[in-house]
Scaffold this motif. Structure first.
Motif, mmCIF file in Angstrom:
data_model
loop_
_atom_site.group_PDB
_atom_site.id
_atom_site.type_symbol
_atom_site.label_atom_id
_atom_site.label_comp_id
_atom_site.label_asym_id
_atom_site.label_seq_id
_atom_site.Cartn_x
_atom_site.Cartn_y
_atom_site.Cartn_z
ATOM 1 N N ARG A 1 26.028 36.321 59.712
ATOM 2 C CA ARG A 1 27.441 36.299 59.347
ATOM 3 C C ARG A 1 28.300 35.824 60.495
ATOM 4 N NH1 ARG A 1 28.843 41.973 56.871
ATOM 5 N NH2 ARG A 1 30.753 40.842 56.383
ATOM 6 N N GLY A 2 27.912 36.192 61.724
ATOM 7 C CA GLY A 2 28.667 35.713 62.872
ATOM 8 C C GLY A 2 28.528 34.213 63.050
ATOM 9 N N HIS A 3 27.336 33.684 62.765
ATOM 10 C CA HIS A 3 27.137 32.238 62.864
ATOM 11 C C HIS A 3 27.957 31.510 61.798
ATOM 12 C CE1 HIS A 3 25.028 28.532 63.803
ATOM 13 N NE2 HIS A 3 24.847 28.363 62.510
ATOM 14 N N HIS A 4 28.035 32.057 60.608
ATOM 15 C CA HIS A 4 28.815 31.449 59.539
ATOM 16 C C HIS A 4 30.312 31.597 59.780
ATOM 17 C CE1 HIS A 4 29.434 29.836 55.547
ATOM 18 N NE2 HIS A 4 30.172 30.880 55.218
ATOM 19 N N PHE A 5 30.692 32.549 60.630
ATOM 20 C CA PHE A 5 32.105 32.794 60.892
ATOM 21 C C PHE A 5 32.764 31.617 61.598
ATOM 22 C CE2 PHE A 5 35.402 34.387 63.784
ATOM 23 C CZ PHE A 5 36.233 35.004 62.884
ATOM 24 N N ASP A 6 32.004 30.840 62.370
ATOM 25 C CA ASP A 6 32.587 29.736 63.119
ATOM 26 C C ASP A 6 33.242 28.705 62.208
ATOM 27 O OD1 ASP A 6 31.648 30.987 65.313
ATOM 28 O OD2 ASP A 6 29.843 29.757 65.518
ATOM 29 N N VAL A 7 32.743 28.583 60.989
ATOM 30 C CA VAL A 7 33.265 27.556 60.098
ATOM 31 C C VAL A 7 34.680 27.889 59.640
ATOM 32 C CG1 VAL A 7 32.826 26.309 57.954
ATOM 33 C CG2 VAL A 7 30.911 27.086 59.357
ATOM 34 N N TYR A 8 34.980 29.182 59.476
ATOM 35 C CA TYR A 8 36.249 29.592 58.914
ATOM 36 C C TYR A 8 37.247 30.054 59.969
ATOM 37 C CZ TYR A 8 33.442 29.629 54.672
ATOM 38 O OH TYR A 8 32.614 29.272 53.652
ATOM 39 N N GLU A 9 36.986 29.764 61.220
ATOM 40 C CA GLU A 9 37.930 30.156 62.268
ATOM 41 C C GLU A 9 39.219 29.338 62.136
ATOM 42 O OE1 GLU A 9 36.470 29.507 66.158
ATOM 43 O OE2 GLU A 9 38.482 29.562 67.049
ATOM 44 N N THR A 10 40.363 30.032 62.117
ATOM 45 C CA THR A 10 41.660 29.361 61.978
ATOM 46 C C THR A 10 42.593 29.631 63.138
ATOM 47 O OG1 THR A 10 42.519 31.242 60.715
ATOM 48 C CG2 THR A 10 41.534 29.427 59.465
ATOM 49 N N PHE A 11 42.297 30.633 63.952
ATOM 50 C CA PHE A 11 43.195 30.981 65.064
ATOM 51 C C PHE A 11 42.347 31.600 66.176
ATOM 52 C CE2 PHE A 11 46.324 33.474 67.414
ATOM 53 C CZ PHE A 11 47.416 32.621 67.444
ATOM 54 N N ARG A 12 42.682 31.232 67.391
ATOM 55 C CA ARG A 12 42.009 31.828 68.527
ATOM 56 C C ARG A 12 43.005 32.026 69.666
ATOM 57 N NH1 ARG A 12 37.563 28.224 71.329
ATOM 58 N NH2 ARG A 12 36.612 28.423 69.264
ATOM 59 N N PHE A 13 42.763 33.032 70.474
ATOM 60 C CA PHE A 13 43.573 33.280 71.664
ATOM 61 C C PHE A 13 42.682 33.920 72.723
ATOM 62 C CE2 PHE A 13 44.038 36.918 68.871
ATOM 63 C CZ PHE A 13 43.882 38.014 69.706
#
Length: 582
Positions: free
Chosen positions: A428-440
């Motif tokens: 799930r963490g690997h699949h999470f990279d695709v849906y990242e929309t914001f980072r800080f």
């Protein structure tokens, strides 16, 4: 056989020397009869006590060992972490000109053909996102010298430019004139070297540094009017160049705030096949001009000049580099308040921070990235509530392997899992990279102590790391008796270091809240709620922001990833607001 006897004899001599040294120490210090006490005295001598006549106590030895351990821990990848350094930069020296004449068959007396020397290399400074410390920058930097000119009108090659790479967030200041930290420029260094010489010797040395002569023509050149006129023009140019440099240093000293990576964009009208050149950065020290060959002094009155000039020295400048980490959110707290555990929990374990049950585990700032998806979930929340404590994690893994009999996954810390195992546990963490929309980014700064603004300990280094963050978050230990006392100390130290710095605070994280109601007793739960209410009242009455807003209070348990969704949501709002203002 003879070789083995020689080795045995060397070992015997070494042991005899050691025993002799111990015997001498035992005679000098009769109170220490055992070998252990002799070793103790030896370490006491090397650590240089304040009073040599007094024997070091166990407390002094413990403090000495702590300092040594602290210095060792501050090393990152074999290099010491540095956030402030003073460097001396020199541009490359120009190559000498050439005094030569063209000689060909049937032309025994050809025209002057001496080429000019190449220009010295310029020195640039450029920010790099791949560096995190100033430790890799040498204290003295010098550009490449230009090559000398040669006969048959051959000019020397220019020195290749030199670029100094510094971390993002570095501030570059030129040391002003009159500061004792400033190194002498090229003219001041020459004046110092000629200070004890007589007038004639000084004049001779100055000419040797600036002029070169055709073989055998040196004595005759200094008496010619053409040479004297050229010498007067050269000194006039030097005076003008020196005055221009001094005015620039007084009125417009170098000041660079390297907070952004410099990218050289390709021009839309550039021809096809043109190579993309990399940006060199900001010019800080110019290289010296190359010397002039004898062809430069050819006139109608002087048809065969037999002299040329040497290359000029490059510009010398002293710079002060100060690293102020760039992070969207800076964590501010006392030692052992749980900042490192909090950063590890918010980044899903990606931030490699040290977590231990003693203060000052973090000695260097650490920056981590928090990645948020469109639905508000963040990387650390998708894998459930993990325990961010190395000792407990290892114990739980060993216990689970013992119950299930699964010893195949009992790897050491340096071994890697296979791709199937990694996707099975962290899919799930690997699949999470695709849906990242914001980072800080969040910086875990070392703990502040009282009088840190007066540079006690490493106070200025710690405060400098969080100065550039647009939003600050207080992290207090909620399990202590009066957590609001920590807030008073933190706010005062921020204000003493830089007035108005505490106004960037946006939230108070009451960490370690799980310790108050760990037993589940109703009395402990009510006491924890009452303590939280008193903390909220204190913040509302004593820590108002200049715009009238109050700080948000969020009780958390970073160790068990409890109530961190609200923390990430509030941090995202603060970062979005700060970026819109910029």
């Amino acid at each position: 056989m003879m070789l083995s006897c020689g080795i045995y004899r060397k070992e015997a001599l070494h042991r005899a020397n050691v025993l002799c040294s111990r015997f001498i120490l035992a005679q000098l210090f009769p109170a220490s009869g055992s070998p252990c006490s002799v070793r103790f005295i030896t370490s006491s001598i090397t650590s240089k006590p304040q009073n040599p006549e007094e024997k070091r106590t166990e407390e002094d030895e413990e403090a000495f060992r702590r300092r040594r351990k602290t210095e060792w821990k501050r090393k990152q990848g074999g290099q010491t972490f540095l956030d402030h350094v003073i460097i001396t930069v020199r541009g490359g020296k120009g190559g000498d000109g050439c005094a030569a004449f063209n000689r060909e068959k049937f032309k025994p007396y050809g025209p002057p053909s001496g080429g000019n020397g190449g220009r010295g290399a310029d020195v640039y400074i450029r920010p790099s996102p791949h560096l995190t410390s100033l430790s890799s920058i040498p204290k003295k930097i010098r550009g490449e010298n230009g090559e000398h000119g040669q006969g048959t009108w051959q000019n020397g090659k220019t020195g290749s430019p030199l670029t100094i790479h510094v971390p993002l967030g570095t501030i570059v200041r030129e040391i002003p004139l009159g500061d004792p930290r400033r190194a002498k420029d090229e003219w001041e260094a020459e004046e110092e070297a000629l200070e004890d010489l007589g007038l004639d010797e000084r004049k001779l040395r100055m000419r040797e540094k600036r002029w070169l002569h055709y073989p055998g023509a040196g004595e005759a050149n200094v008496d010619r009017e053409s040479f004297l006129d050229a010498e007067a023009a050269l000194y006039k140019q030097e005076r003008e160049r020196r005055m221009t440099r001094r005015r620039r240093a007084l009125n417009n000293p170098i000041y660079l705030d390297l907070d952004k990576e410099e990218l050289l964009e390709r021009h839309v009208d550039a021809p096809l096949g043109t190579k993309q050149k990399e940006s060199l950065g900001h010019l800080v020290a110019s290289g010296g001009q190359g010397g002039q060959g004898n062809t430069h002094f050819l006139t109608t009155e002087n048809r065969s000049p037999k002299f040329g000039t040497r290359g000029q020295d490059g510009e010398r400048i002293t710079l002060e580099l100060e690293l102020k980490l760039l992070a969207d959110v800076g964590l501010v707290g006392m030692p052992n308040a749980g900042k490192s555990t909090l950063l590890r929990a918010l980044t899903g374990g990606r931030a490699k921070t040290e977590v231990a049950n003693y203060p000052f585990t973090t000695l260097n700032p650490v920056v981590g990235i928090v990645r948020v998806a469109e639905d508000g979930t963040w990387e650390g929340s998708i894998s459930g509530h993990e325990v961010h404590d190395e000792t407990r994690i290892e114990q739980e893994q060993q216990h689970s392997r013992f119950l299930t009999g699964d010893y195949a996954f009992a790897r050491t810390r340096n071994e890697k899992a296979t791709s199937d195992e990694y996707l099975g546990k962290m899919g799930r963490g690997h699949h999470f990279d695709v849906y990242e929309t914001f980072r800080f980014t969040i910086s875990d700064n070392p703990g502040l102590i009282s009088k840190a603004s007066e540079n006690h300990g490493l106070g200025h280094s710690f405060l400098r790391a969080m100065e550039r963050s647009p939003a600050l978050v207080y992290v207090v230990d909620f399990s202590v008796e009066n957590p609001w006392d920590e807030l008073i100390v933190l706010r005062e130290e921020l204000e003493k270091y830089q007035p108005g710095m505490s106004s960037k605070a946006r939230m108070v994280i009451a960490n370690k809240a799980d310790l108050l109601a760990a037993t589940g007793d109703e009395h402990d739960v009510m006491a924890a709620k009452d303590k939280l209410r008193r903390l909220e009242d204190f913040v509302a009455n004593n820590m108002l922001l200049p715009d009238g807003r109050t700080l948000a209070i969020v009780p958390t348990s970073a160790k068990f990833s409890q109530n961190l969704d609200r923390v990430v949501g509030l941090m995202k709002e603060y970062v979005t607001e700060a970026r819109q203002l910029c």
